[in-house]
Design an enzyme around this catalytic site. Sequence first.
Site, PDB file in Angstrom:
ATOM      1  N   SER A 149     101.177 104.052  32.741  1.00  0.00           N
ATOM      2  CA  SER A 149     102.349 104.920  32.900  1.00  0.00           C
ATOM      3  C   SER A 149     103.538 104.385  32.105  1.00  0.00           C
ATOM      4  O   SER A 149     103.459 104.284  30.889  1.00  0.00           O
ATOM      5  CB  SER A 149     102.652 105.083  34.396  1.00  0.00           C
ATOM      6  OG  SER A 149     103.530 106.148  34.589  1.00  0.00           O
ATOM      7  N   ASP A 227      96.233 114.221  37.501  1.00  0.00           N
ATOM      8  CA  ASP A 227      97.448 113.406  37.571  1.00  0.00           C
ATOM      9  C   ASP A 227      98.668 114.330  37.622  1.00  0.00           C
ATOM     10  O   ASP A 227      98.929 115.078  36.672  1.00  0.00           O
ATOM     11  CB  ASP A 227      97.482 112.521  36.307  1.00  0.00           C
ATOM     12  CG  ASP A 227      98.676 111.576  36.242  1.00  0.00           C
ATOM     13  OD1 ASP A 227      99.753 111.941  36.755  1.00  0.00           O
ATOM     14  OD2 ASP A 227      98.523 110.489  35.654  1.00  0.00           O
ATOM     15  N   HIS A 263      97.066 109.701  39.321  1.00  0.00           N
ATOM     16  CA  HIS A 263      97.872 108.693  38.626  1.00  0.00           C
ATOM     17  C   HIS A 263      97.744 107.309  39.274  1.00  0.00           C
ATOM     18  O   HIS A 263      98.337 106.357  38.808  1.00  0.00           O
ATOM     19  CB  HIS A 263      99.336 109.152  38.686  1.00  0.00           C
ATOM     20  CG  HIS A 263     100.260 108.481  37.704  1.00  0.00           C
ATOM     21  ND1 HIS A 263     100.201 108.708  36.348  1.00  0.00           N
ATOM     22  CD2 HIS A 263     101.283 107.598  37.875  1.00  0.00           C
ATOM     23  CE1 HIS A 263     101.133 108.011  35.733  1.00  0.00           C
ATOM     24  NE2 HIS A 263     101.800 107.310  36.636  1.00  0.00           N
TER      25      HIS A 263
HETATM   26  N1  GSH Z   1     107.430 106.588  43.737  1.00  0.00           N
HETATM   27  C1  GSH Z   1     107.278 107.565  42.719  1.00  0.00           C
HETATM   28  C2  GSH Z   1     106.001 107.361  41.974  1.00  0.00           C
HETATM   29  C3  GSH Z   1     105.965 106.088  41.260  1.00  0.00           C
HETATM   30  C4  GSH Z   1     104.559 105.786  40.803  1.00  0.00           C
HETATM   31  O1  GSH Z   1     103.629 106.595  40.925  1.00  0.00           O
HETATM   32  N2  GSH Z   1     104.420 104.625  40.288  1.00  0.00           N
HETATM   33  C5  GSH Z   1     103.144 104.243  39.766  1.00  0.00           C
HETATM   34  C6  GSH Z   1     103.352 103.791  38.364  1.00  0.00           C
HETATM   35  S1  GSH Z   1     104.170 105.041  37.405  1.00  0.00           S
HETATM   36  C7  GSH Z   1     102.586 103.104  40.571  1.00  0.00           C
HETATM   37  O2  GSH Z   1     101.724 102.401  40.087  1.00  0.00           O
HETATM   38  N3  GSH Z   1     103.045 102.892  41.798  1.00  0.00           N
HETATM   39  C8  GSH Z   1     102.683 101.784  42.603  1.00  0.00           C
HETATM   40  C9  GSH Z   1     101.320 101.793  43.225  1.00  0.00           C
HETATM   41  O3  GSH Z   1     100.633 102.842  43.212  1.00  0.00           O
HETATM   42  O4  GSH Z   1     100.887 100.717  43.716  1.00  0.00           O
HETATM   43  C10 GSH Z   1     107.277 108.949  43.283  1.00  0.00           C
HETATM   44  O5  GSH Z   1     107.279 109.049  44.488  1.00  0.00           O
HETATM   45  O6  GSH Z   1     107.275 109.922  42.529  1.00  0.00           O
END
Ligand code: GSH
Length: 284
Positions: A149, A227, A263
């Site tokens: 990402s 995604d 995602h």
């Molecule tokens: N918190 C954000 C999404 C953030 C998100 O999806 N982050 C990804 C990377 S872009 C991630 O790896 N989050 C941490 C995880 O899944 O452990 C939302 O609610 O829209």
Amino acid sequence: MSFTTNATIASFGGKLLKLSHKAKSTNCDMNLNLYMPPTSNKKIPVLFYLSGLTCTGDNCSEKGFFQHMASKKGIAVVYPDTSPRGLNIEGEDDAYDFGSGAGFYVDATKEPWTKGYNMYSYITDELPKALFESFDNLDSQKVSITGHSMGGHGALTLFLKNPGKYKSCSAFAPIANPINAPWGQKAFKGYFGEDQQQKWKEHDATELVKNWKGKDLDLLIDVGTGDNFYKQKQLLPENFMDAAKEAGVEKNIKLRMQPDYDHSYYFMSSFADEHVEYHSKFLL
Ligand SMILES: N[C@@H](CCC(=O)N[C@@H](CS)C(=O)NCC(=O)O)C(=O)O
């Protein structure tokens, strides 16, 4: 500057080191994880994994399953943090997609973020130098890069901006054209300023690929069709491929649209082995 080892955890036959060090570029103490595979090799190749929004170096080391194939291949994996922490800049912790956890792998040129939001210099220069100085069994000549990402954006842009620095590059669900996506626009406006369009382009993989002058561009990119951020046009991998085609450098770029995957780290962990295997062809 040397590292403090805060924990050593057995993982897939190797060791995951929880490290911290004082970093000049980010103006604070930085945490990271380093996976050392079970090998007596004195020159261990290194794969940098750049994480996405909201992450620290922990998310992927706990549930990305890179260690599985890294252990088999004898490759070390570096999991850095995604931004400086605790700089006491007003608004730094207000949003998940800007400030803490969202450094976007750029060096900010706009106040007050210049105070330490220099993740480009940290990842390309200060961190590798410090690691190769402290861990002399890591091979500074064999380094590759991947990410997810925001970290996929980081992997692609750092690779494209520094020909020859990394042996190979891959990405999971990268923000491939940030200047045309809400996440990227917010970050670049904040870190560079709205009127710095040239600067924005210098950190946009789709813009960078148009000017790629090196030899054949070899890349592995996975994106899940389920995604939601892909569906919301935050990632725009097709723009990247179109630009690569226009530049005539698409022959060895493998963009794989993976049916149904989202995602999350369920997606990441499903293809982690294949990405490490891909990098091993360039590193070993
Ligand atoms: N918190 C954000 C999404 C953030 C998100 O999806 N982050 C990804 C990377 S872009 C991630 O790896 N989050 C941490 C995880 O899944 O452990 C939302 O609610 O829209």
